[in-house]
Design a protein around this motif. Structure first.
Motif, mmCIF file in Angstrom:
data_model
loop_
_atom_site.group_PDB
_atom_site.id
_atom_site.type_symbol
_atom_site.label_atom_id
_atom_site.label_comp_id
_atom_site.label_asym_id
_atom_site.label_seq_id
_atom_site.Cartn_x
_atom_site.Cartn_y
_atom_site.Cartn_z
ATOM 1 N N ALA A 6 -67.014 112.489 41.659
ATOM 2 C CA ALA A 6 -67.962 112.080 40.624
ATOM 3 C C ALA A 6 -67.180 111.604 39.416
ATOM 4 N N THR A 7 -67.396 110.372 39.005
ATOM 5 C CA THR A 7 -66.727 109.830 37.828
ATOM 6 C C THR A 7 -67.545 110.123 36.574
ATOM 7 N N GLY A 8 -66.925 109.921 35.421
ATOM 8 C CA GLY A 8 -67.656 110.099 34.182
ATOM 9 C C GLY A 8 -68.864 109.186 34.099
ATOM 10 N N ARG A 9 -68.714 107.964 34.568
ATOM 11 C CA ARG A 9 -69.846 107.026 34.558
ATOM 12 C C ARG A 9 -70.961 107.518 35.477
ATOM 13 N N ASP A 10 -70.584 108.074 36.637
ATOM 14 C CA ASP A 10 -71.593 108.622 37.548
ATOM 15 C C ASP A 10 -72.414 109.721 36.855
ATOM 16 N N VAL A 11 -71.718 110.585 36.116
ATOM 17 C CA VAL A 11 -72.392 111.676 35.417
ATOM 18 C C VAL A 11 -73.376 111.120 34.398
ATOM 19 N N ILE A 12 -72.938 110.136 33.623
ATOM 20 C CA ILE A 12 -73.802 109.544 32.593
ATOM 21 C C ILE A 12 -75.043 108.922 33.218
ATOM 22 N N GLU A 13 -74.863 108.170 34.303
ATOM 23 C CA GLU A 13 -76.006 107.522 34.945
ATOM 24 C C GLU A 13 -76.939 108.549 35.590
ATOM 25 N N ALA A 14 -76.381 109.650 36.106
ATOM 26 C CA ALA A 14 -77.221 110.703 36.685
ATOM 27 C C ALA A 14 -78.088 111.356 35.607
ATOM 28 N N VAL A 15 -77.533 111.537 34.413
ATOM 29 C CA VAL A 15 -78.302 112.095 33.298
ATOM 30 C C VAL A 15 -79.443 111.151 32.914
ATOM 31 N N VAL A 16 -79.144 109.865 32.841
ATOM 32 C CA VAL A 16 -80.173 108.884 32.490
ATOM 33 C C VAL A 16 -81.250 108.828 33.572
ATOM 34 N N ASP A 17 -80.841 108.871 34.845
ATOM 35 C CA ASP A 17 -81.804 108.895 35.946
ATOM 36 C C ASP A 17 -82.750 110.082 35.803
ATOM 37 N N ASN A 18 -82.187 111.258 35.492
ATOM 38 C CA ASN A 18 -83.006 112.447 35.332
ATOM 39 C C ASN A 18 -83.998 112.273 34.190
ATOM 40 N N MET A 19 -83.521 111.718 33.077
ATOM 41 C CA MET A 19 -84.402 111.519 31.925
ATOM 42 C C MET A 19 -85.597 110.634 32.281
ATOM 43 N N THR A 20 -85.330 109.520 32.981
ATOM 44 C CA THR A 20 -86.416 108.591 33.298
ATOM 45 C C THR A 20 -87.385 109.157 34.332
ATOM 46 N N GLN A 21 -86.918 110.111 35.166
ATOM 47 C CA GLN A 21 -87.790 110.734 36.163
ATOM 48 C C GLN A 21 -88.538 111.954 35.604
ATOM 49 N N ASP A 44 -64.414 118.283 40.669
ATOM 50 C CA ASP A 44 -64.858 117.262 39.729
ATOM 51 C C ASP A 44 -64.980 117.837 38.320
ATOM 52 N N HIS A 45 -65.499 119.070 38.242
ATOM 53 C CA HIS A 45 -65.644 119.702 36.925
ATOM 54 C C HIS A 45 -64.291 119.906 36.263
ATOM 55 N N GLN A 46 -63.314 120.374 37.043
ATOM 56 C CA GLN A 46 -61.973 120.627 36.487
ATOM 57 C C GLN A 46 -61.364 119.329 35.961
ATOM 58 N N ARG A 47 -61.623 118.232 36.664
ATOM 59 C CA ARG A 47 -61.052 116.956 36.249
ATOM 60 C C ARG A 47 -61.710 116.410 34.981
ATOM 61 N N LEU A 48 -63.026 116.653 34.840
ATOM 62 C CA LEU A 48 -63.770 116.044 33.739
ATOM 63 C C LEU A 48 -63.955 116.960 32.533
ATOM 64 N N MET A 49 -63.678 118.257 32.687
ATOM 65 C CA MET A 49 -63.981 119.194 31.607
ATOM 66 C C MET A 49 -63.192 118.878 30.331
ATOM 67 N N THR A 50 -62.010 118.275 30.466
ATOM 68 C CA THR A 50 -61.200 117.975 29.282
ATOM 69 C C THR A 50 -61.786 116.834 28.459
ATOM 70 N N ILE A 51 -62.692 116.059 29.043
ATOM 71 C CA ILE A 51 -63.328 114.970 28.291
ATOM 72 C C ILE A 51 -64.831 115.201 28.170
ATOM 73 N N GLU A 52 -65.253 116.474 28.258
ATOM 74 C CA GLU A 52 -66.686 116.780 28.183
ATOM 75 C C GLU A 52 -67.294 116.267 26.877
ATOM 76 N N GLY A 53 -66.536 116.389 25.768
ATOM 77 C CA GLY A 53 -67.047 115.901 24.495
ATOM 78 C C GLY A 53 -67.287 114.409 24.504
ATOM 79 N N GLU A 54 -66.325 113.656 25.059
ATOM 80 C CA GLU A 54 -66.481 112.206 25.152
ATOM 81 C C GLU A 54 -67.640 111.832 26.063
ATOM 82 N N LEU A 55 -67.765 112.561 27.173
ATOM 83 C CA LEU A 55 -68.873 112.300 28.085
ATOM 84 C C LEU A 55 -70.209 112.512 27.388
#
Length: 276
Positions: A6-21, A44-55
């Motif tokens: 799961a990439t950072g972009r995937d996470v962002i789009e999944a959040v937006v998908d949830n919002m619209t649904q 995936d969490h371990q890889r992205l947790m260091t940029i959680e603020g940016e995400l």
């Protein structure tokens, strides 16, 4: 073959998908959930947790844009047409043909949290988003909305789907807080309990600030029956009168089938396992 991730972009789009649904239509507007809890495979969490603020910043900007697009793209609603005709009484009667006029965020800001998924079988590359509506907290007890509706969506690879399965109740938790008596059904392998505020918690209690916004975690024992509990609070947690190890020790403790869980001496949770 490279493993899916799961990439950072995937996470962002999944959040937006949830919002619209998960939009909640009212009479004069449609509310979008403002609290989002994202669950990822541990790798995936371990890889992205260091940029959680940016995400979180990027996701907030994308959510703002999605709301603007919803508002810009909407046609004149039947509600507005009715108002122009001077027949606003149809709205008051709950005419099913009327629609919300604008799209708005339910809470004062977007709140996005990212944690590892408690289900060990959750696939790498998968994303689960749980969201809820939120009302601006009060200054005394940081109380959110009295009614909490949680909406879950999952994205496995390229597929996004609404989770509609019936969940088994693993445990029940009864408690009384400043808003009255409640019973919570635990239907997933790990939950977070804390004071109700504009941050995510599966079970939220309305109480003084002695209880942390993230106070205690309860999880089903991996590869076995029973439950464990972990204190993550500032002022401590007890089980049947015995204080749990401090949060800095990160030490899980076995929970009895029935237990009285004390949160900073302010709220008592009556826990009962339903696992046979």
């Amino acid at each position: 073959m490279e493993d899916k991730r799961a990439t950072g972009r995937d996470v962002i789009e999944a959040v937006v998908d949830n919002m619209t649904q998960s939009l909640e239509p009212l009479y004069t507007k449609t509310l979008a959930p403002s609290l989002f809890q994202v669950y990822l495979h541990p790798n995936d969490h371990q890889r992205l947790m260091t940029i959680e603020g940016e995400l979180a910043v990027e996701a907030s900007l994308r959510l703002d844009r999605a709301l603007s697009e919803l508002n810009a793209g909407r046609d004149e609603s039947p509600l507005e047409k009715v108002a122009k005709l001077g027949a606003f009484n149809k709205l008051l009667q709950g005419d099913p043909e009327t629609e919300a006029m604008t799209y708005e965020r339910a809470g004062p800001r977007w709140d996005i949290r990212i944690d590892p998924h408690p289900d060990e079988s959750f696939p790498r590359g998968g994303i689960e988003v749980a969201s809820q509506l939120a009302i601006k907290a009060s200054s005394t007890y940081a109380k959110g909305s009295d009614t909490v509706r949680i909406s879950r969506t999952q994205r496995i690879g390229e597929t996004s789907k609404r989770d509609t399965k019936t969940l088994d109740v693993l445990a029940r938790i009864a408690f009384t807080d400043d808003s009255g008596s409640h019973e919570y059904a635990m239907t997933k392998d790990e939950i977070l309990i804390g004071r109700r505020a504009d941050v995510w918690a599966d079970l939220q209690v309305v109480c003084p600030v002695d209880v942390s916004r993230k106070h205690v975690r309860i999880r089903r024992v991996p590869a076995g029956n029973g439950f464990e509990i972990l204190d993550v609070s500032s002022l401590g947690t007890s089980v049947n009168g015995e204080k749990l190890p401090a949060k800095d020790l990160v030490q899980w403790t076995r929970l009895p089938v029935r237990a009285r869980i004390g949160l900073a001496g302010k709220v008592v949770l009556e826990f009962e396992s339903r696992i046979s």
